[in-house]
Design an enzyme around this catalytic site. Structure first.
Site, PDB file in Angstrom:
ATOM      1  N   LYS A  52       0.167  -1.311  -0.203  1.00 26.26           N
ATOM      2  CA  LYS A  52      -0.039   0.350  -0.042  1.00 26.26           C
ATOM      3  C   LYS A  52       0.937   0.725   0.322  1.00 26.26           C
ATOM      4  CE  LYS A  52      -3.453  -2.678   2.182  1.00 26.26           C
ATOM      5  NZ  LYS A  52      -4.163  -2.891   3.201  1.00 26.26           N
ATOM      6  N   GLN A  96      -4.266  -1.948   9.512  1.00 31.62           N
ATOM      7  CA  GLN A  96      -3.818  -2.795   8.952  1.00 31.62           C
ATOM      8  C   GLN A  96      -4.668  -3.959   9.747  1.00 31.62           C
ATOM      9  OE1 GLN A  96      -3.018  -3.916   5.671  1.00 31.62           O
ATOM     10  NE2 GLN A  96      -3.490  -5.232   5.646  1.00 31.62           N
ATOM     11  N   ASP A 119     -11.479   2.998   4.540  1.00 33.46           N
ATOM     12  CA  ASP A 119     -11.810   1.945   4.517  1.00 33.46           C
ATOM     13  C   ASP A 119     -13.198   2.022   4.893  1.00 33.46           C
ATOM     14  OD1 ASP A 119      -9.629   0.280   4.176  1.00 33.46           O
ATOM     15  OD2 ASP A 119      -8.964  -0.412   6.428  1.00 33.46           O
TER      16      ASP A 119
END
Ligand code: NAP
Length: 295
Positions: A52, A96, A119
């Site tokens: 990422k 994460q 997210d």
């Protein structure tokens, strides 16, 4: 002829569009920034986070990474997130998952500022998605929606079957598919481990989204002729002494029946990464109140 949907190509187009938006925002004085946070003993997580960060670099987004020691008290993670919430250079925060056991994952999701929750997992953003007014569409389901669009699949009035009901894939996927508007309006069934006779649902589906996390368990004989099959699954298996990635769909048998299908790897995976960049730029554009042509 089965159409193999090329996620790498669609994701590359989105990344190009994101890079243009980053330039425009930088000219307007707002360079998008994404913070990744890792507090995990899962070996794959480190790889995901570094991918990422590399993606950010490629499109000109400022990437910041924070490692929180796995043995640190949970408060250290919550405080780190609060600091990133207050940092004007950070427009998106990605914590994460999975986290170490002594951290309250729900509290983490609530701690990320909703306007930086790229997210889309904060309860406020989940609520907005369900209400049909999403701030950030969660990356994987959004990526699937874009793949369907790129393949010219009309979801309006289609029978869609989502296999899996997780908070990160199955549930938001179903919401997008049955929601109003472009890429939605599908009659959507969500199947899970308690579903009786999965085959009967799959057998009438125009669109199948497989997200169960079971290697190759959806086989060609379960599918309707001509169905569009989107395989979200990423499973590592041993084959002939090698470790390989396979999806939740048995690609070889499914491709003979499906009208269109995504491969694993090279289908949904690159789209998830591209849509994270998209959400980060969207966040920066909203903060700066600059109109950019999101791809
Ligand atoms: P998850 O949280 O483990 O959820 C799996 C879902 O599948 C659950 O809802 C489960 O039902 C359901 N399920 C299990 N066995 C089933 C069966 N026999 N029939 C029907 N449904 C069944 O997994 P996830 O996080 O959603 O991820 C799913 C897969 O997608 C994994 O392989 C993951 O690695 C992959 N993934 C890929 C991406 C990407 O970017 N490509 C992103 C995220 C995830 P219950 O709810 O009843 O347990």
């Amino acid at each position: 002829m089965t159409d193999v949907i090329d996620g790498n190509a669609v994701a590359a187009d989105i990344r190009d569009g994101v890079a243009d938006c980053v330039d425009r925002l930088a000219e307007a004085g707002e360079r998008p920034g994404l913070a990744t946070v890792l507090m995990s003993d899962d070996p794959a997580s480190e790889t995901y986070v570094s991918m990422k960060q590399r993606d950010c670099e490629e499109v000109g987004i400022d990437g910041v990474h924070v490692d929180v020691d796995n043995d640190a008290p949970a408060d250290e993670l919550y405080d780190t997130i609060e600091e990133l919430n207050d940092d004007d250079d950070v427009h998106g925060i990605l914590v994460q998952m999975p986290l170490v056991d002594h951290v309250d994952t729900r509290r983490v999701l609530r701690t990320v500022a909703p306007e930086k929750d790229v997210d889309g997992f904060h309860p406020e953003n989940v609520g907005r998605l369900v209400a049909g007014n999403p701030r950030f569409k969660p990356c994987t389901p959004h990526g699937v929606q874009r793949l369907l669009e790129s393949a010219g699949v009309d979801t309006d009035g289609a029978e869609a079957v989502v296999v899996g009901r997780s908070d990160i894939v199955g549930k938001p996927m179903a919401n997008l598919l049955f929601g109003r508007g472009d890429g939605g309006n599908a009659t959507t069934t969500v199947c899970h481990s308690h579903t009786d006779n999965l085959e009967s649902h799959l057998g009438r589906a125009d669109i199948v989204v497989a997200a169960a996390g079971i290697p190759e368990f959806i086989t060609g004989d379960m599918l309707r002729e001509g169905a569009t099959v989107i395989d979200v699954g990423i499973n590592r298996v041993e084959r002939d002494g090698d470790s390989v990635l396979v999806g939740d769909v048995d690609y070889d048998s499914a491709k003979d029946v499906a009208g269109a299908i995504t491969p694993v790897p090279g289908g949904v995976g690159p789209m998830t990464r591209a849509m994270l960049l998209y959400n980060t730029v969207k966040s920066a554009a909203e903060k700066a109140d600059v109109d950019v042509p999101l791809p």
